[in-house]
Structure formats: structure tokens, C-alpha cells
Design an enzyme around this catalytic site. Structure first.
Site, PDB file in Angstrom:
ATOM      1  N   ASP A 171       0.450   4.094  -3.047  1.00 34.89           N
ATOM      2  CA  ASP A 171       0.192   4.945  -3.032  1.00 34.89           C
ATOM      3  C   ASP A 171       1.102   6.124  -4.006  1.00 34.89           C
ATOM      4  OD1 ASP A 171      -1.136   7.524  -1.519  1.00 34.89           O
ATOM      5  OD2 ASP A 171      -0.079   7.645  -1.123  1.00 34.89           O
ATOM      6  N   GLU A 206       0.903  -1.106   0.175  1.00 36.07           N
ATOM      7  CA  GLU A 206      -0.014   0.138  -0.196  1.00 36.07           C
ATOM      8  C   GLU A 206       0.540   0.910   0.045  1.00 36.07           C
ATOM      9  OE1 GLU A 206      -2.424   2.820   2.961  1.00 36.07           O
ATOM     10  OE2 GLU A 206      -1.816   0.683   3.764  1.00 36.07           O
ATOM     11  N   GLU A 225      -4.801   0.608  -3.708  1.00 37.48           N
ATOM     12  CA  GLU A 225      -3.414   1.737  -3.653  1.00 37.48           C
ATOM     13  C   GLU A 225      -2.505  -0.058  -3.356  1.00 37.48           C
ATOM     14  OE1 GLU A 225      -4.229   4.834  -1.216  1.00 37.48           O
ATOM     15  OE2 GLU A 225      -3.084   3.837  -0.473  1.00 37.48           O
TER      16      GLU A 225
END
Length: 240
Positions: A65, A61, A136
């Protein structure tokens, strides 16, 4: 080019990765436009910490991101010559937790996420936080497995309607309320956290916003920021 050596820590999950259902593998192939190579990466990307496994999506993640922000920023830069402030406004909306959660629902991510029994019982499959995080993490897995061009393509496929439409062009409710208060010669709005309930992985927040001499309104959300946004919008709906 991603060095395969960077993936070595994931190799301990290869046998576990074989437990991914065939329909999930087919679904992943449709999302990325090519079948998974390192299945352990994708398993990790779909796994919430509540499963009790010794891995989860958080590191992917973190990576995804940053990739998402870069791809959307590049896309917005290509599409128009708007000033930096306008570009930033659209970017912030497009990569927000709410936007990512909406994409997750559109692609039926909930059918393929790996959550523990308690997290499911607590509403984890509907949590904007979890849905957005896994979107993400999947981008991070795609980058490591297939490279940046494929990850970019996946993001553009997912976010195409939002970028082509008007997402992010409407002023954010908190900014709109700030301007409304100033325009009506009122003090700036004040936000207060009223309540936080539920477990850490599925918390619900209640926030109160007040403008002195006008009134107050509460809003709820999966994050404090979302609750503040909802409270501001409700205030504007009532008093704006």
C-alpha cells in the site's frame, strides 16, 4: 536495497510455495517482468486468511500500500505541475480500493488467488476489498523479491491507462454533492449506515444519504466509504 535477512521468517513456507501452479508462476513472471525468486513471498501475497494456513497477505498488503502510494505520487509529480490539491485528488482516486480492484480484474488476478471454500462461496472472488488488498500485497512481494525499481515498473504497467487517462480528474461524488448542497443553500448532506450484511471478509454495506428539504437516496458497496460514494452519485443523478 532490500536485505535478504528480512525475508527469513518466510522460509518456513518454501515447501508449501512449491504448490503454486505452473500457470500462476508464469503469470507472476509476466506481471513483474521477471520470474519469482522467493516463491514463498508470492504464495503469501496470493493467500487469503480463509484458507486456514498460518500466513496470509496482510503484512505484504501493508507494505505494498505504501509503495503504491509513493510510485503513483512520484508519477503524478513528474507528469504535470498541478497544485497539491489537484495532485492529491488524483492520487486518492488512483490508489483507491475500487481502482485496485479494477486492475485486479484486468489482469485476471481472480484465477490465481488462494481463498478458502467458504470465502469463495460468499463471493470473495468478486470482493473489491479482497481484490484490492491482494494487488497491494503483490506489490509488497515484488519489492522484497526484486527491489523497488521492478516494483515501480509493475505498478506503472498496471496503472498506465488510468494515469494517462482522466481517472481522478472528475470530482468525487461526495465532494460534488457537498458543493451542490451549498450552492443550492441546503444543509450539508447527512450519511447514515442502514445495513451491514455478510461475513467480515465479504461484507456488504448499505448507506442512506439525505439532504434536508430535497430527498434521500441509498447506495451499496463492499465498504462503508464505497456505499457512501454510490449513494452520493445516485443522489446527484436524481437531483443534480
Amino acid at each position: 536495497m532490500v536485505h535478504r535477512r528480512a525475508l527469513e521468517p518466510h522460509r518456513r513456507h518454501v515447501l508449501i510455495a512449491m504448490t503454486l501452479h505452473e500457470d500462476t508462476l508464469d503469470w507472476l513472471a509476466r506481471q513483474a517482468g521477471r520470474p519469482p525468486g522467493d516463491m514463498a513471498l508470492w504464495l503469501e501475497a496470493l493467500t487469503h486468511g480463509s484458507t486456514g494456513d498460518d500466513f496470509d497477505y496482510q503484512r505484504l498488503e501493508f507494505l505494498g500500500d505504501r509503495v503504491l502510494g509513493l510510485v503513483i505520487a512520484e508519477w503524478l509529480y513528474e507528469r504535470n505541475d498541478a497544485a497539491e490539491g489537484k495532485l492529491s485528488q488524483r492520487l486518492n482516486v488512483l490508489v483507491s480500493r475500487e481502482s485496485c480492484a479494477q486492475i485486479a480484474r484486468q489482469i485476471d488476478l481472480r484465477s490465481h488467488m488462494r481463498l478458502g471454500k467458504q470465502a469463495r462461496a460468499d463471493g470473495g472472488l468478486e470482493s473489491d476489498n479482497i481484490l484490492g488488498d491482494i494487488i497491494e500485497s503483490l506489490i509488497g512481494a515484488c519489492l522484497l523479491d526484486h527491489g523497488f525499481d521492478t516494483a515501480r515498473g509493475m505498478v506503472r504497467n498496471w496503472f498506465g491507462d488510468a494515469v494517462e487517462g482522466r481517472a481522478g480528474q472528475k470530482k468525487h461524488p461526495k465532494s460534488a454533492l457537498q458543493e451542490w448542497a451549498a450552492g443550492n443553500r441546503r444543509k450539508p448532506p447527512e450519511y447514515e449506515l442502514v445495513d451491514r450484511s455478510g461475513p467480515d471478509h465479504a461484507s456488504r454495506f448499505t448507506v442512506k444519504v439525505s439532504v434536508k428539504g430535497v430527498g434521500e437516496m441509498t447506495g451499496e458497496g463492499d465498504s462503508k466509504q464505497q456505499a457512501e460514494t454510490n449513494a452520493a452519485q445516485r443522489f446527484l443523478d436524481e437531483h443534480g
